[in-house]
Design a protein around this motif. Structure first.
Motif, PDB file in Angstrom:
ATOM      1  N   ALA A 428     -10.886  46.381  16.889  1.00  7.85           N
ATOM      2  CA  ALA A 428     -11.493  47.594  17.444  1.00  7.85           C
ATOM      3  C   ALA A 428     -11.715  48.635  16.355  1.00  7.85           C
ATOM      4  O   ALA A 428     -12.767  49.296  16.305  1.00  7.85           O
ATOM      5  CB  ALA A 428     -10.617  48.167  18.554  1.00  7.85           C
ATOM      6  N   ARG A 429     -10.728  48.783  15.467  1.00  8.08           N
ATOM      7  CA  ARG A 429     -10.871  49.757  14.393  1.00  8.08           C
ATOM      8  C   ARG A 429     -11.978  49.349  13.424  1.00  8.08           C
ATOM      9  O   ARG A 429     -12.756  50.199  12.962  1.00  8.08           O
ATOM     10  CB  ARG A 429      -9.537  49.887  13.636  1.00  8.08           C
ATOM     11  CG  ARG A 429      -9.528  50.980  12.572  1.00  8.08           C
ATOM     12  CD  ARG A 429      -9.744  52.343  13.191  1.00  8.08           C
ATOM     13  NE  ARG A 429      -9.762  53.404  12.197  1.00  8.08           N
ATOM     14  CZ  ARG A 429     -10.216  54.626  12.419  1.00  8.08           C
ATOM     15  NH1 ARG A 429     -10.709  54.915  13.620  1.00  8.08           N
ATOM     16  NH2 ARG A 429     -10.188  55.530  11.484  1.00  8.08           N
ATOM     17  N   ILE A 430     -12.064  48.067  13.135  1.00  5.02           N
ATOM     18  CA  ILE A 430     -13.121  47.575  12.258  1.00  5.02           C
ATOM     19  C   ILE A 430     -14.490  47.852  12.858  1.00  5.02           C
ATOM     20  O   ILE A 430     -15.408  48.331  12.176  1.00  5.02           O
ATOM     21  CB  ILE A 430     -12.930  46.066  11.994  1.00  5.02           C
ATOM     22  CG1 ILE A 430     -11.718  45.839  11.099  1.00  5.02           C
ATOM     23  CG2 ILE A 430     -14.177  45.467  11.356  1.00  5.02           C
ATOM     24  CD1 ILE A 430     -11.332  44.383  10.947  1.00  5.02           C
ATOM     25  N   ASP A 431     -14.648  47.578  14.146  1.00  6.45           N
ATOM     26  CA  ASP A 431     -15.933  47.814  14.811  1.00  6.45           C
ATOM     27  C   ASP A 431     -16.310  49.292  14.780  1.00  6.45           C
ATOM     28  O   ASP A 431     -17.471  49.646  14.522  1.00  6.45           O
ATOM     29  CB  ASP A 431     -15.878  47.316  16.257  1.00  6.45           C
ATOM     30  CG  ASP A 431     -15.845  45.797  16.356  1.00  6.45           C
ATOM     31  OD1 ASP A 431     -16.182  45.131  15.362  1.00  6.45           O
ATOM     32  OD2 ASP A 431     -15.480  45.285  17.436  1.00  6.45           O
ATOM     33  N   ASP A 432     -15.328  50.167  15.050  1.00  6.98           N
ATOM     34  CA  ASP A 432     -15.601  51.601  15.044  1.00  6.98           C
ATOM     35  C   ASP A 432     -16.028  52.083  13.660  1.00  6.98           C
ATOM     36  O   ASP A 432     -17.002  52.844  13.526  1.00  6.98           O
ATOM     37  CB  ASP A 432     -14.356  52.375  15.494  1.00  6.98           C
ATOM     38  CG  ASP A 432     -14.096  52.251  16.985  1.00  6.98           C
ATOM     39  OD1 ASP A 432     -15.004  51.804  17.708  1.00  6.98           O
ATOM     40  OD2 ASP A 432     -12.980  52.599  17.415  1.00  6.98           O
ATOM     41  N   MET A 433     -15.314  51.639  12.643  1.00  3.76           N
ATOM     42  CA  MET A 433     -15.642  52.089  11.289  1.00  3.76           C
ATOM     43  C   MET A 433     -16.965  51.504  10.810  1.00  3.76           C
ATOM     44  O   MET A 433     -17.745  52.181  10.123  1.00  3.76           O
ATOM     45  CB  MET A 433     -14.502  51.735  10.328  1.00  3.76           C
ATOM     46  CG  MET A 433     -13.233  52.530  10.579  1.00  3.76           C
ATOM     47  SD  MET A 433     -11.904  52.208   9.381  1.00  3.76           S
ATOM     48  CE  MET A 433     -12.516  53.075   7.935  1.00  3.76           C
ATOM     49  N   LEU A 434     -17.246  50.253  11.180  1.00  2.00           N
ATOM     50  CA  LEU A 434     -18.517  49.650  10.791  1.00  2.00           C
ATOM     51  C   LEU A 434     -19.686  50.379  11.454  1.00  2.00           C
ATOM     52  O   LEU A 434     -20.732  50.609  10.820  1.00  2.00           O
ATOM     53  CB  LEU A 434     -18.537  48.168  11.158  1.00  2.00           C
ATOM     54  CG  LEU A 434     -19.759  47.369  10.701  1.00  2.00           C
ATOM     55  CD1 LEU A 434     -19.934  47.456   9.187  1.00  2.00           C
ATOM     56  CD2 LEU A 434     -19.650  45.918  11.152  1.00  2.00           C
ATOM     57  N   ASN A 435     -19.526  50.766  12.698  1.00  2.00           N
ATOM     58  CA  ASN A 435     -20.575  51.523  13.387  1.00  2.00           C
ATOM     59  C   ASN A 435     -20.785  52.893  12.719  1.00  2.00           C
ATOM     60  O   ASN A 435     -21.927  53.358  12.568  1.00  2.00           O
ATOM     61  CB  ASN A 435     -20.226  51.705  14.865  1.00  2.00           C
ATOM     62  CG  ASN A 435     -20.429  50.430  15.663  1.00  2.00           C
ATOM     63  OD1 ASN A 435     -21.236  49.572  15.303  1.00  2.00           O
ATOM     64  ND2 ASN A 435     -19.697  50.291  16.759  1.00  2.00           N
ATOM     65  N   SER A 436     -19.694  53.541  12.318  1.00  2.00           N
ATOM     66  CA  SER A 436     -19.813  54.827  11.618  1.00  2.00           C
ATOM     67  C   SER A 436     -20.502  54.648  10.273  1.00  2.00           C
ATOM     68  O   SER A 436     -21.321  55.484   9.859  1.00  2.00           O
ATOM     69  CB  SER A 436     -18.424  55.454  11.427  1.00  2.00           C
ATOM     70  OG  SER A 436     -17.844  55.804  12.662  1.00  2.00           O
ATOM     71  N   LEU A 437     -20.188  53.559   9.581  1.00  2.00           N
ATOM     72  CA  LEU A 437     -20.828  53.271   8.300  1.00  2.00           C
ATOM     73  C   LEU A 437     -22.327  53.050   8.481  1.00  2.00           C
ATOM     74  O   LEU A 437     -23.148  53.584   7.717  1.00  2.00           O
ATOM     75  CB  LEU A 437     -20.185  52.041   7.667  1.00  2.00           C
ATOM     76  CG  LEU A 437     -20.779  51.545   6.342  1.00  2.00           C
ATOM     77  CD1 LEU A 437     -20.739  52.633   5.276  1.00  2.00           C
ATOM     78  CD2 LEU A 437     -20.056  50.290   5.865  1.00  2.00           C
ATOM     79  N   LYS A 438     -22.704  52.291   9.493  1.00  2.00           N
ATOM     80  CA  LYS A 438     -24.121  52.040   9.756  1.00  2.00           C
ATOM     81  C   LYS A 438     -24.850  53.334  10.120  1.00  2.00           C
ATOM     82  O   LYS A 438     -26.009  53.536   9.742  1.00  2.00           O
ATOM     83  CB  LYS A 438     -24.278  51.003  10.860  1.00  2.00           C
ATOM     84  CG  LYS A 438     -23.865  49.589  10.433  1.00  2.00           C
ATOM     85  CD  LYS A 438     -24.004  48.600  11.584  1.00  2.00           C
ATOM     86  CE  LYS A 438     -23.642  47.195  11.144  1.00  2.00           C
ATOM     87  NZ  LYS A 438     -23.725  46.215  12.266  1.00  2.00           N
ATOM     88  N   GLY A 439     -24.173  54.208  10.854  1.00  2.00           N
ATOM     89  CA  GLY A 439     -24.771  55.493  11.195  1.00  2.00           C
ATOM     90  C   GLY A 439     -25.022  56.344   9.960  1.00  2.00           C
ATOM     91  O   GLY A 439     -26.063  57.004   9.841  1.00  2.00           O
ATOM     92  N   TRP A 440     -24.065  56.338   9.037  1.00  2.00           N
ATOM     93  CA  TRP A 440     -24.254  57.060   7.777  1.00  2.00           C
ATOM     94  C   TRP A 440     -25.405  56.466   6.975  1.00  2.00           C
ATOM     95  O   TRP A 440     -26.224  57.205   6.412  1.00  2.00           O
ATOM     96  CB  TRP A 440     -22.957  57.019   6.969  1.00  2.00           C
ATOM     97  CG  TRP A 440     -23.094  57.577   5.583  1.00  2.00           C
ATOM     98  CD1 TRP A 440     -23.190  58.897   5.243  1.00  2.00           C
ATOM     99  CD2 TRP A 440     -23.154  56.837   4.348  1.00  2.00           C
ATOM    100  NE1 TRP A 440     -23.303  59.033   3.865  1.00  2.00           N
ATOM    101  CE2 TRP A 440     -23.277  57.773   3.295  1.00  2.00           C
ATOM    102  CE3 TRP A 440     -23.097  55.485   4.030  1.00  2.00           C
ATOM    103  CZ2 TRP A 440     -23.362  57.398   1.957  1.00  2.00           C
ATOM    104  CZ3 TRP A 440     -23.175  55.099   2.695  1.00  2.00           C
ATOM    105  CH2 TRP A 440     -23.311  56.045   1.680  1.00  2.00           C
ATOM    106  N   MET A 441     -25.486  55.152   6.908  1.00  2.00           N
ATOM    107  CA  MET A 441     -26.572  54.508   6.175  1.00  2.00           C
ATOM    108  C   MET A 441     -27.924  54.904   6.760  1.00  2.00           C
ATOM    109  O   MET A 441     -28.875  55.190   6.019  1.00  2.00           O
ATOM    110  CB  MET A 441     -26.391  52.989   6.211  1.00  2.00           C
ATOM    111  CG  MET A 441     -25.214  52.478   5.397  1.00  2.00           C
ATOM    112  SD  MET A 441     -24.868  50.713   5.654  1.00  2.00           S
ATOM    113  CE  MET A 441     -26.400  49.968   5.038  1.00  2.00           C
ATOM    114  N   LYS A 442     -28.013  54.957   8.072  1.00  2.00           N
ATOM    115  CA  LYS A 442     -29.268  55.354   8.706  1.00  2.00           C
ATOM    116  C   LYS A 442     -29.631  56.788   8.330  1.00  2.00           C
ATOM    117  O   LYS A 442     -30.799  57.092   8.015  1.00  2.00           O
ATOM    118  CB  LYS A 442     -29.158  55.210  10.222  1.00  2.00           C
ATOM    119  CG  LYS A 442     -30.440  55.547  10.970  1.00  2.00           C
ATOM    120  CD  LYS A 442     -30.281  55.320  12.469  1.00  2.00           C
ATOM    121  CE  LYS A 442     -31.571  55.643  13.217  1.00  2.00           C
ATOM    122  NZ  LYS A 442     -31.426  55.424  14.684  1.00  2.00           N
TER     123      LYS A 442
END
Length: 465
Positions: A428-442
């Protein structure tokens, strides 16, 4: 009588218009920013290294605020410096590969501080382009050091400080040390056999000998800082000057520079500001280099909120009004175009106060650079690995071949050697952080693999002076 009163009011208003700017300018602090070159954050005395000799940096930490968790945007020289000077992360400012340049519309530290009445100069290594986007008054210096003669003529810094006594100034001093080749300082003061190596390095005689030369350059660089601080004190301006020390990104050893581990992106950072920053204080706030420029603008009586930076001012941290700053720090490694590098090996990362997630975009390939091809210490690791040493084989392989997702608990694993990405309880933590990373990249305009593969379009077509 009414006419005489009106005339007096007008005269007083006119006088105030002349006087106030000078009063305001007198309160603007000078800025002395000193940066090392390729120095891993933990290789300083005040950051816990009991062997390397850094008396001037250690003393500065006792006089100001030491930041425990400062991070670059990229673990390479040019992207690091251009994000520092612009307050904008590398993809968004255009300078994400090494030896690259920002977009023509990007403004930087010299623009903003000159607008606020500052003289802004740089002495030392250059790694920012185009020159029109970084209009420093260049006092001299070298872009890389061959070990001959004086590489950083600090008498020029002394002259600059004295010449500009009556106006606010900002001086950026950029050392070439301890970037390879390690050809400065006295390596004999370090006993290779007695050094304690970081846990992520393989213990070989070649590694130990290399470490003595690396440490010697750190001590040499520390003396440069000491000379600069001596000149500042002798100029009589130390009490009205902000002094900033930054270590840049990690060293040339494997798992440091060109990687998105803490040993690549994390930086030593110290700020001294008499009367504002509490001496001997330590901040646990997560900060990034992009936060420095907004901070200096605000310190100079500007308003950093007007410019759309990625960075956030640290003024409340420096004044002791708050202890937290960011929830996450972000980083990017563009490997296409580096010396000896791969066709593509993009890396993106996100870190909070405990965990780091790394997304290797081109994980099916192999990471390569000058270290894997010709760095003697790494070659000695390979020899030890092929001779049957299990730990050496692990470190050799994990440097060039990495999984798509890496996830580390920095509290229990500060050197990031135990990847937890496949452990179910962290999903769950990995998914949350990966989504935040993708949002920053966008938000940055970062298209991941496509951005990595188009990196050569951002490389400069000319050399630094």
């Amino acid at each position: 009588m009414k006419h005489r009163t009106s005339t007096l009011v007008a005269l007083l208003a006119t006088f105030a218009n002349f006087v106030c700017p000078f009063e305001s300018a007198a309160k603007q602090p000078n800025v002395l920013l000193f940066m090392s070159d390729d120095l891993t954050w933990h290789d300083l005395g005040c950051y816990g290294n009991k062997e390397v000799r850094t008396p001037n940096i250690d003393a500065l930490a006792q006089q100001g605020m030491r930041f425990e968790y400062c991070f670059n945007s990229a673990p390479m020289c040019a992207p690091t410096r251009m994000s520092l000077y612009t307050g904008i992360h590398p993809v968004r400012n255009g300078a994400h590969p090494n030896h690259s340049e920002v977009y023509p519309h990007i403004r930087s530290l010299p623009h903003y501080l000159k607008d606020l009445g500052y003289q802004v100069a740089l002495l030392g290594k250059r790694h920012e382009m185009p020159e029109s986007s970084f209009p420093f008054d260049v006092l001299g210096g070298r872009h890389h050091d061959n070990g001959d003669g004086v590489d950083l003529n600090l008498s020029l810094a002394q002259k600059f400080m004295h010449t500009n006594k009556d106006k606010p100034w900002c001086l950026v001093l950029t050392s070439n040390q301890p970037h390879t080749p390690w050809n400065r300082g006295d390596a004999s003061v370090y006993d290779a056999a007695k050094l304690e190596l970081p846990k992520y390095l393989v213990d070989t005689p070649v590694t130990r000998e290399a470490m003595t030369h690396y440490y010697a350059e750190i001590t040499y660089m520390d003396a440069q800082l000491g000379t600069a601080l001596k000149h500042l004190k002798e100029s009589g301006q130390a009490d009205n000057s902000i002094v900033i020390y930054l270590s840049e990104q990690g060293s040339n050893f494997p798992h440091c520079k060109w990687t998105c581990y803490d040993s690549g992106l994390r930086s030593a950072a110290i700020m001294r500001w008499p009367g504002v920053v509490k001496a001997g204080s330590v901040s646990q706030a997560l900060i990034q280099y992009i936060d420095i420029l907004p901070t200096l603008i605000d310190a100079a009586d500007g308003d950093s909120k007007n410019y759309g930076f990625d960075g956030l001012s640290l003024m409340d941290i420096l004044r002791g009004k708050q202890t937290a700053h960011r929830e996450f720090t972000f980083g990017i490694q563009t490997s296409k175009g580096i010396g000896g590098g791969p066709d593509a090996y993009g890396i993106r990362t996100i870190r909070d106060s405990r965990y780091r997630l790394i997304w290797n975009l081109n994980w099916e390939g192999e990471f390569q650079n000058g270290v894997t091809r010709r760095f003697p210490a790494y070659q000695s690791w390979k020899q030890k690995a092929y001779a049957g040493d299990h730990f050496a084989m692990e470190q050799v392989q994990r440097y060039v071949k990495r999984p798509e997702i890496e996830f580390y608990d920095l509290h229990s694993d500060p050197h990031e050697m135990n990847n937890l990405a496949t452990i179910p309880r962290h999903r769950a933590r990995i998914d949350d952080m990966l989504n935040s990373l993708k949002g920053w990249m966008k938000q940055q305009g970062d298209e991941g693999d496509a951005t990595e593969r188009s990196a050569l379009s951002r490389k400069i077509k000319r050399t630094y002076r």
